[in-house]
Write an enzyme that holds these catalytic residues in place. Structure first.
Site, PDB file in Angstrom:
ATOM      1  N   ARG A  14       0.846  -1.201   0.000  1.00 26.96           N
ATOM      2  CA  ARG A  14       0.000   0.000   0.000  1.00 26.96           C
ATOM      3  C   ARG A  14       0.879   1.248   0.000  1.00 26.96           C
ATOM      4  O   ARG A  14       1.960   1.274   0.584  1.00 26.96           O
ATOM      5  CB  ARG A  14      -0.878  -0.022   1.249  1.00 26.96           C
ATOM      6  N   THR A  37      -8.778   0.650  -9.500  1.00 25.36           N
ATOM      7  CA  THR A  37      -8.248  -0.574  -8.968  1.00 25.36           C
ATOM      8  C   THR A  37      -8.471  -1.696  -9.971  1.00 25.36           C
ATOM      9  O   THR A  37      -9.358  -1.651 -10.796  1.00 25.36           O
ATOM     10  CB  THR A  37      -8.969  -0.875  -7.628  1.00 25.36           C
ATOM     11  N   SER A  55      -7.951   1.106   2.835  1.00 20.23           N
ATOM     12  CA  SER A  55      -8.308   0.611   1.504  1.00 20.23           C
ATOM     13  C   SER A  55      -9.472  -0.354   1.607  1.00 20.23           C
ATOM     14  O   SER A  55      -9.682  -0.992   2.638  1.00 20.23           O
ATOM     15  CB  SER A  55      -7.112  -0.102   0.871  1.00 20.23           C
ATOM     16  N   GLY A  71     -13.631   0.546  -5.704  1.00 20.68           N
ATOM     17  CA  GLY A  71     -13.725   1.273  -4.456  1.00 20.68           C
ATOM     18  C   GLY A  71     -14.415   0.454  -3.384  1.00 20.68           C
ATOM     19  O   GLY A  71     -14.181  -0.755  -3.254  1.00 20.68           O
TER      20      GLY A  71
END
Length: 567
Positions: free
Chosen positions: A103, A378, A449, A471
């Site tokens: 991350r 993503t 996240s 998301g």
């Protein structure tokens, strides 16, 4: 952290499809791929082929996953790339589970109120431009995975992707649409315009060739000099130079100080299965587990479709209320392990009314929340090989094309993950999520996240690897697909095609896909749900064992032009 018990039922005993179709409708056609030696599922056919090529050339699932990731950074750069981050969940042949946290981290000069202007959070600053980016971690994670668990060299996986970047690829309708939607913002940065616009000033469109020579050079530099080129060399210098000229705070030292973190995966039983998921700073693993723990108290298979979806939505709502208050980087804040406790889930399940919406005013409070803590846009892809290695990896630059900034001379799109922090208590981010001080900005901190790479075990052996993009809807997608496969007995190609729902507590509305039958929508409204109808919700990828336990089945989400391929 491990929450385990013996597994006693063979999960490959799938309920016949004819029964499944009586309990839940199929809205889209998802083609299943089959293979005996390995399987790759990703959002892009070129990336999937790259992974299969690596498997065929003697690589294992870890090698193939890294090849997929690096190729996606070329052909799906609006969603992921080396300018972003990732969570990689690996099941190894010896039964060990590795959770690699790649991350992004806040730069050293970041501060809690860095996005506050005139007393209010300025979301444009956290979503676009020089202040929006966290320090990228994806490349460090891929390098670690490859070095420790792969058979090949990172160089072998970078160079084919570099060739694709140099010769270019034709944009499909999905990439072209995303590019068109971001053109206004990409056009603000000359280095981004140089990549994605034509000489006449028009953005590239469907069928146009996207060439990225600078990105190809960057990949080849990493191949020749190792990841030090990125974290301790020319790339860090290029980032610092651009940031200084444009009001940013990231420095070459921030890149040099980046470190991946090895986390303890969450393992929790669900009926007769063991669900392995990613721990904080992923909220995904915690809340997929929390949702499933709540749902375990209901006989979902016996319910009509509307009641089942109502119960799932209510469980999502309870979990997202907890997310808003409790979740953050466990190296900075206290994240209670009790959120995934079975007793806590039983208490929450007792709050659900089977017939009516229940108001959730605030978060719950798990037992021993002070002391029992997790240790300090993503894309998703799943890979498995015949030796028993499985990988579920979710990677991101956050929203489409991240911060919209391409670092000049490198071709690297920078993320906008700073928007995943709570820029101000009660303020919403791009996805409408609210957060509290647990997810406030701090130097070196990793933003919360929703990425939820997940592996399901049967008798200690993996049978499913899945995850999603979109998301906060990542959490709901994974939970829904697990329910469809593990409760309702659906094969992956049926599970992935079901109409999706999503509830994130705030705002107080239930998102549903347009394909959900009108009869079901009306029934949900009659229960008190305020519906927001969307064309589609998210994108998922699944790799699973065949029902006979021999070989693999893979499915890519039919909502986009992804591909699953085995051999």
């Amino acid at each position: 952290m491990k929450l385990t018990r013996p597994l006693i039922v063979l999960t490959s005993q799938i309920i016949p499809l004819v029964i499944t179709l009586l309990t839940c409708r199929v809205s889209l056609a998802a083609a299943a791929a089959h293979g005996t030696n390995g399987m790759v599922a990703s959002v892009n056919p070129i990336a999937t082929q790259a992974g299969v090529n690596v498997l065929k050339s003697g690589g294992n699932a870890i090698d193939a996953a890294v090849a997929v990731a690096l190729t996606l950074g070329v052909v799906d750069g609006d969603n992921s790339g080396i300018g972003g981050g990732c969570f990689m969940l690996i099941y190894r042949t010896n039964g060990t589970i590795v959770a690699i946290d790649g991350r992004e981290m806040a730069p050293a000069a970041a501060s809690r109120d860095m996005f506050i202007r005139n007393g209010k959070a300025d979301t444009e600053l956290s979503q676009m431009g020089a202040l929006a980016s966290g320090v990228p971690g994806a490349l460090a994670a891929y390098d670690y995975a490859e070095t420790k668990y792969g058979r090949k060299k990172l160089k072998e996986l970078l160079l084919p992707a570099a060739d694709i970047a140099e010769r270019g690829f034709k944009l499909d309708e999905h990439y072209a649409a995303r590019l068109r939607g971001s053109a206004k913002y990409l056009g603000r940065f000359e280095s981004s315009k140089a990549v994605f616009f034509k000489p006449d000033g028009q953005v590239l469109g469907e069928g146009d060739l996207l060439k990225q020579p600078d990105l190809a050079t960057s990949y080849r530099s990493i191949a020749g000099q190792g990841v030090d080129w990125f974290y301790h060399g020319a790339f860090g210098e290029a980032v610092e130079n651009w940031m200084q000229r444009n009001g940013g705070i990231m420095t070459a030292k921030d890149l040099a100080n980046y470190r991946i973190v090895l986390r303890d995966a969450i393992q929790s039983p669900y009926h007769q299965f063991n669900v392995v998921s990613f721990p904080p700073p992923s909220s995904g693993g915690v809340h997929v587990t929390e949702i499933l723990n709540i749902l375990e108290h209901f006989d979902l298979k016996s319910m009509d479709e509307a009641t089942r979806l109502h119960v799932i939505a209510e469980a999502m709502k309870l979990a997202f209320a907890d997310r808003a208050f409790w979740l953050g980087d466990p190296d900075f804040v206290k994240v209670p392990v009790g959120l995934v406790d079975k007793k806590y889930a039983a208490d929450l399940a007792g709050k659900i009314d089977l017939k009516r919406v229940t108001m959730v005013e605030t978060h719950g409070t798990p037992d021993d929340w002070q002391n029992n803590l997790f240790k300090k846009h993503t894309t998703h892809f799943s890979v498995a090989d015949a030796e028993g290695n499985w990988v579920a990896c979710t990677a991101t630059v956050n929203t489409g094309f991240g911060s919209k900034v391409v670092i000049p001379g490198t071709g690297v799109i920078m993320n906008n993950e700073m928007d995943d922090f709570s820029t101000q208590p009660g303020a919403t981010n791009f996805f409408g999520l609210v957060g509290a001080k647990a997810n406030a900005v701090a130097p070196g901190k990793r933003p919360l996240s929703s990425m939820s790479p997940t592996i399901v075990l049967k008798n200690g052996k993996p049978i499913v690897a899945l995850g999603a993009a979109g998301g906060p809807t990542i959490i709901s997608q994974v939970a829904l697909e697990l329910v469809c496969m593990l409760d309702l007995g659906m094969p992956p190609e049926v599970a992935i095609a079901q109409p999706r729902i999503h509830h994130q507590w705030y705002p107080a509305q239930l998102s549903v896909e347009k394909s959900l039958p009108q009869k079901v929508q009306k029934a949900l409204e009659a229960m008190g749900h305020r519906l927001e109808v969307k064309q589609t919700i998210g994108v998922s990828q699944i790799v699973a064992r065949n029902q006979d336990g021999d070989g693999f089945v893979g499915v890519a989400d039919p909502r986009v032009s992804g591909k699953a391929q085995g051999w």
